[in-house]
Design an enzyme around this catalytic site. Sequence first.
Site, PDB file in Angstrom:
ATOM      1  N   ASP A 234       0.761  -1.298  -0.236  1.00 14.29           N
ATOM      2  CA  ASP A 234       0.348  -0.203   0.071  1.00 14.29           C
ATOM      3  C   ASP A 234       0.899   1.124   0.099  1.00 14.29           C
ATOM      4  OD1 ASP A 234      -3.286   0.798   1.284  1.00 14.29           O
ATOM      5  OD2 ASP A 234      -2.120   2.528   0.991  1.00 14.29           O
ATOM      6  N   ASP A 304      15.458  -8.142  17.995  1.00 13.63           N
ATOM      7  CA  ASP A 304      17.159  -7.739  19.096  1.00 13.63           C
ATOM      8  C   ASP A 304      16.571  -8.514  20.539  1.00 13.63           C
ATOM      9  OD1 ASP A 304      18.023  -5.554  17.625  1.00 13.63           O
ATOM     10  OD2 ASP A 304      16.558  -4.670  17.993  1.00 13.63           O
TER      11      ASP A 304
END
Length: 495
Positions: A234, A304
């Site tokens: 989009d 992470d």
Amino acid sequence: MSDESHTNMNSTMLTSTVAIFIDQKINRHIFGIEIAPGSVEPFIPFSAWPCPPSLSGCGPKHAQPIFSPLINTLEGLPATYVEEENEADTVRICLIDKTLSCQVELQYTLFNQLPVLTRSMKIIHSGTEKIRLEAAMSFSLELPDKEYEMLTLTGAWGRERHIQNVPLHQGIQSIYSLRGHSSHNYNPFIGLKRKETTEFLGEAIGFSLVYSGNFLAQAEVDTYDVTRIYVKWDMNRSMSEVFSQGRECDFQGRVYHQYILGIYELYERLTSKFPEVLFESCASGGGRFDPGMLYYSPQGWISDNTDAVERLKTQYGTSMVHPLSNMGSHVSAVPNHQTSRSVSLNTRGSVAYFGTFGYELDISQLSDEEKATVQEQITFMKKSRGLMARGTFYRLASPFQGNETVWMVRSRDRSQAIVGYYRILTKVNDGYRRLKLAGLDPHKKYRIAHLGEHGYFGDELMEIGIVLNDHTSGDYHSKVPRGDFLSRIFILEAD
């Protein structure tokens, strides 16, 4: 699958790519494994028809396919590729609208020894007046029934790509990103599998969008129980008033997409100028771990969160779509920065083995015993990294379904295998357990390090398994370490 873009077009071209993976044995990665394409063969008959060189004099009105042994690269975008011409064949179908002076080129590529079909779409406007492109489908597939489970890889920062299975039902089920990147929340991937499909047998279809920006992927079941799949990017949704002060109003809906194209262009320049450099992608951990970025940087930081226990889920989920060689995995310091959990150096290393492997800690803070363990781990990984990178990966027990996680990788000739076994919490008086392996040669005899010299035949290990006896099952003389967050590595060598 669909792309949706809102932009004015004048002599412009838009492209997108979707990769579809079809495998009757979804426990294996499809990379480099010889599996007959089977269900994608019906595309081959289009090979006899020529593709028109221009919009005029193009023969049949709607579609003109051409057959080619090569995969065409997509300028400015990531795409699948081959190293040898005989690895794949390509069909190009041109759809023409003479009134609007528009042409859509659909390119389908069949990999001859893999159960993979890729599709890219190119939209070309060669007219003199601007037109507005409201929506464009990257891919759409209709299936005759709804008896599937939709498998997605969901999560958030620090817990990316956790597996979610949801039965399809009438209506729309979707995943998406409006964050300007593929995001930590939803990987641009959808899998459809039958309810009875296991890691080893059954019908499964996977869809990956080769793009790193905003997208929508959805499955729609109509009131006749027919299933349709959508994936789209989009280009006209704003995360935080995203715009360009240097461009006109009509351009603003393309800012997200142009940003991603700029990233691709930078990667293209860097990888072309420095082909010997291995680039690793990262976006707050695994926020942009997708096929588009992996085209340029085949190694990515998947999260992470480096806690070994949490990594079991992240790496297991990621392995549904990506090979071990894509997954950045490190041994980090304890207590862990994200969870404050202290896990043994042995278990931290045993989890990180099944990825690219590395360390992120202050080695000067380690004891002499821990430094010796690090040396042993590095020596083991140097010896085993070829098998880890190119072997066939099997998922044997899911961290999403119990207290244990088991996976293994074996060589293509089935002469070697490495098995990782992980138990999160210790149980009391748990009884003997058996670990059944997979993918071995039933007629070969395998010796397992630290389990005696007599060896076991492959069919024994797959049908009966390895007995996992330790103090929890009453074997108080066992040398297996005690406590929570246990890991064991089994190394198999065929005679």
